[in-house]
Write an enzyme that holds these catalytic residues in place. Sequence first.
Site: not given
Length: 464
Positions: A386-388
């Site tokens: 999740f781009c985290a």
Amino acid sequence: MSASLNVAASVVAATVSAGGPACAGPLPVLGRDVTVPLVTGGEVTYAALDYAASAPALQRVWDDVAAYAPYYGSVHRGAGYLSQLSTDLFEQSRATVAAFLDCRPADQVVFTRSTTDSLNLLAAVLPAGCQVFVFETEHHASLLPWADAQVTYLNAPRTPDEAVATLERALADRDPYGPALVCVTGASNVTGELWPVKELAAAAHAHGARIVLDAAQLAPHHPVSVRDLDVDWVAFSGHKLYAPFGSGVLAGRADWLQEAEPYLAGGGASRKVARRADGGVDVEWHTTAARHEAGSPNVIGVYSIASACRALQEAGFEDLVARERHLIAKVREGLAEVPAVRVLSLFGDDAPRVGVISFVVDGWNSSHFAAALSAEYGIGVRDGLFCAHPLVRTLLGSEPQAQGECGAPEAAPGERSLNAIRVSFGAGTPDEHVERFVRAVRELVADGAKWQYRTEEGRCVPAV
């Protein structure tokens, strides 16, 4: 009021006057009647449960844009009627966004392409020697733009109070005479948990620092008041706020924006340009928001953001929040009844949150599970990091610095992967979508997938 402004107002009124639906149910969104094929046969209405990536556009927003489209024209520099009308709508949209965010009178609203673009703009205007403080829990849009500053990355806190204490300790050790900026999310794009923004802002200001709020996941779900939260800037994206792709906002204090070179050099940002006797060029840049809006702006994108802001305010955040809590309870209670499911959380089960929930399932590769939800139930969720990446790795018990991809892992169906599944929803989500999701999770865990799947270019897909 100019003639064009009168017409512009009537264009808006043509769609606004119809009003929105009662907030007891979901707001009408595009795609609500779309059907998709199932690998097991037949079709089903698509359940869009990936709002945290991009929310479907509100029907109201689409209608507003369609009503404006015949009047479309270039803004700010045209003498023609449609150009002036479009300019009026563009600047009205800026005022609408400022009101939506409860900005201070001196604040500027700068239109950008996205939250990522907004935070990169802010990074580009930081004063020399600025220190930046950011938690490892941030989305990459908030984590990565600060390469030219002195950055302190803070470990993931496990309570809101710990978040504030961690920031205070870090700020106490900084150079007290130089500029400093704190960057923090309002709601996690992984866990949905609300962060103590007002308390973090107070801590930042007590130590002479400023703070920017990444409201990409907060603004679509809760009211955001720049004044009440006492943040210096706020950034968000239109495509998460029920508007189409390609538009974003950076709103807040003007001084750093006015003192820095324009983010992009070009027409619109420049007020005066003249040749010098030595053959060079002298430029006087605008001091308004136009300073950082060079080029022809995305007028329709900006107008769609303003339309979404109006629609959410008219629907009433109190009702929207209440209904979303109802959906959150349905999902969390349903997942709690499946022992194989582990919901990811920083602050614990009782933490207030928006409609974003990530989880893992024992015995399942996350990509395989998400593929089965889509192919066999017509449910769209997201799997991956999740781009985290540092946050998800921490929540999954691996090292936060471990490498990973934003998309699906290379693991084959049935193999464990260090990734998660995320379900997210909002103002346009019917009860049936979350009920179908909970039922699908139960059935997949109890009975397994009905179809065979294979890995193709890093993604799990149905085998044909």
